[in-house]
Structures are given as C-alpha cells and as structure tokens.
Design a protein around this motif. Structure first.
Motif, PDB file in Angstrom:
ATOM      1  N   GLY A  32       0.592  -1.584  -0.150  1.00  9.97           N
ATOM      2  CA  GLY A  32       0.084   0.258  -0.076  1.00  9.97           C
ATOM      3  C   GLY A  32       1.361   1.531   0.423  1.00  9.97           C
ATOM      4  O   GLY A  32       1.739   1.398   0.256  1.00  9.97           O
ATOM      5  N   PRO A  33       0.526   2.346   0.111  1.00 10.05           N
ATOM      6  CA  PRO A  33       1.211   3.234   0.096  1.00 10.05           C
ATOM      7  C   PRO A  33       1.870   3.629   1.311  1.00 10.05           C
ATOM      8  O   PRO A  33       2.194   5.177   1.289  1.00 10.05           O
ATOM      9  CB  PRO A  33       0.008   4.734  -0.515  1.00 10.05           C
ATOM     10  CG  PRO A  33      -1.762   4.192  -0.070  1.00 10.05           C
ATOM     11  CD  PRO A  33      -1.539   3.399  -0.454  1.00 10.05           C
ATOM     12  N   GLY A  34       1.264   3.496   2.223  1.00  7.15           N
ATOM     13  CA  GLY A  34       1.408   3.681   3.246  1.00  7.15           C
ATOM     14  C   GLY A  34       3.354   3.014   4.189  1.00  7.15           C
ATOM     15  O   GLY A  34       3.500   3.576   4.817  1.00  7.15           O
ATOM     16  N   THR A  35       3.586   1.950   2.942  1.00  7.63           N
ATOM     17  CA  THR A  35       4.497   1.274   2.955  1.00  7.63           C
ATOM     18  C   THR A  35       5.590   2.325   2.656  1.00  7.63           C
ATOM     19  O   THR A  35       6.147   3.375   2.958  1.00  7.63           O
ATOM     20  CB  THR A  35       4.548   0.911   1.536  1.00  7.63           C
ATOM     21  OG1 THR A  35       4.257  -0.436   1.047  1.00  7.63           O
ATOM     22  CG2 THR A  35       6.269  -0.002   1.994  1.00  7.63           C
ATOM     23  N   PRO A  36       6.691   2.279   4.034  1.00  5.81           N
ATOM     24  CA  PRO A  36       7.627   3.055   4.514  1.00  5.81           C
ATOM     25  C   PRO A  36       8.187   3.331   2.873  1.00  5.81           C
ATOM     26  O   PRO A  36       9.012   2.370   2.625  1.00  5.81           O
ATOM     27  CB  PRO A  36       8.301   2.870   5.770  1.00  5.81           C
ATOM     28  CG  PRO A  36       7.704   1.585   6.295  1.00  5.81           C
ATOM     29  CD  PRO A  36       7.338   1.087   5.139  1.00  5.81           C
ATOM     30  N   VAL A  37       9.321   4.501   3.003  1.00  9.95           N
ATOM     31  CA  VAL A  37      10.398   4.805   1.930  1.00  9.95           C
ATOM     32  C   VAL A  37      10.859   3.199   2.274  1.00  9.95           C
ATOM     33  O   VAL A  37      11.814   2.997   1.296  1.00  9.95           O
ATOM     34  CB  VAL A  37      10.437   5.606   1.878  1.00  9.95           C
ATOM     35  CG1 VAL A  37       9.318   6.470   1.181  1.00  9.95           C
ATOM     36  CG2 VAL A  37      11.111   6.466   2.722  1.00  9.95           C
TER      37      VAL A  37
END
Length: 138
Positions: A64-69
């Motif tokens: 998801g878009p909440g995955t840490p960079v």
C-alpha cells in the motif's frame, strides 16, 4: 578546465525520512517534477527511492501507499562529492549501472546528478539531452 559535479548537479535535492510512506515520496516527486528522492535517517543520507522503485517494489508487489520508503528504496548507494570530475561520474554510472547519484558532503546530500544532466552537458544535441531538458509531464 575540467568540469565537476558541482557545475552540473541539481542542488538542494528532495529528501525524505526513511520512515515516511511512499505516498509522501510520490507527492514530492510530483510537486518537484523529479524522478528520485533521497532517503535520510536522522538527517544522514541512507538511500534513494525512484518512481520506478515505487512501481516495482510497492505497486507491483501489492503493497500500500503507507509502505515506508525504506522498504522501497535502494540502500546500496553510489555517491560522489561535488568536486568529482564528470569523467569519473560517467565511469561510475557505467560500471554501477545507475542513472542518478546523490552528491554528498559530510554525509549530507547537497545535490543529485543524473544521466540527463550529463547528457545536457556533454551532448546537448542528443535525444536524451532534449528529453531531459523538456518540461515534465503534468
């Protein structure tokens, strides 16, 4: 006179803390019309994330878009200093197969140099130089 990285790099590159989500990195890329953001850990450079990294390591893996960079970035960095010659950068990019390199002084990012920057500088009539110099897609 031999040109150095400082002569052609993009100064003050976009950075993001490693704990931030990839959605923030993507927003920075969009806002700043760039394909890469430098990752920091307590202000010290620790990686780089590209638009392709997000596509391949996050979207394609159904994360998801909440995955840490930090989970999407390349941590095996090749960096250069501002005083590095352009010839050295070309050799490094070829040997390491990278398109962008953070420019670092005292463990802090002061710039970024890309294949496009080198194309504009070394062969301004090339297709890559034209594409690199063109205004980004919006």
């Amino acid at each position: 006179m031999t040109k150095t990285v400082a002569d052609v790099m993009t100064a003050n590159p976009a950075t993001i803390d490693a704990s931030q989500p990839v959605s923030v990195a993507a927003k920075i890329m969009s806002d700043e019309d760039t394909g890469a953001v430098i990752i920091t850990n307590d202000g010290v450079i620790s990686g780089i994330v590209t638009d392709r990294d997000i596509a391949v390591r996050v979207v394609a893996e159904d994360k998801g878009p909440g995955t840490p960079v930090r989970d999407a970035c390349s941590e095996d960095l090749v960096t250069v200093g501002p005083d590095t010659s352009l010839e050295q950068v070309v050799q490094l990019m070829r040997s390491k197969a990278v398109r962008r390199m953070p420019v670092v002084e005292n463990d802090h990012a002061v710039g970024i140099i890309s294949l496009g920057d080198l194309a504009i500088e070394r062969d301004s009539d090339s297709a890559l130089a034209d594409i690199s110099a063109a205004e980004g897609n919006r």
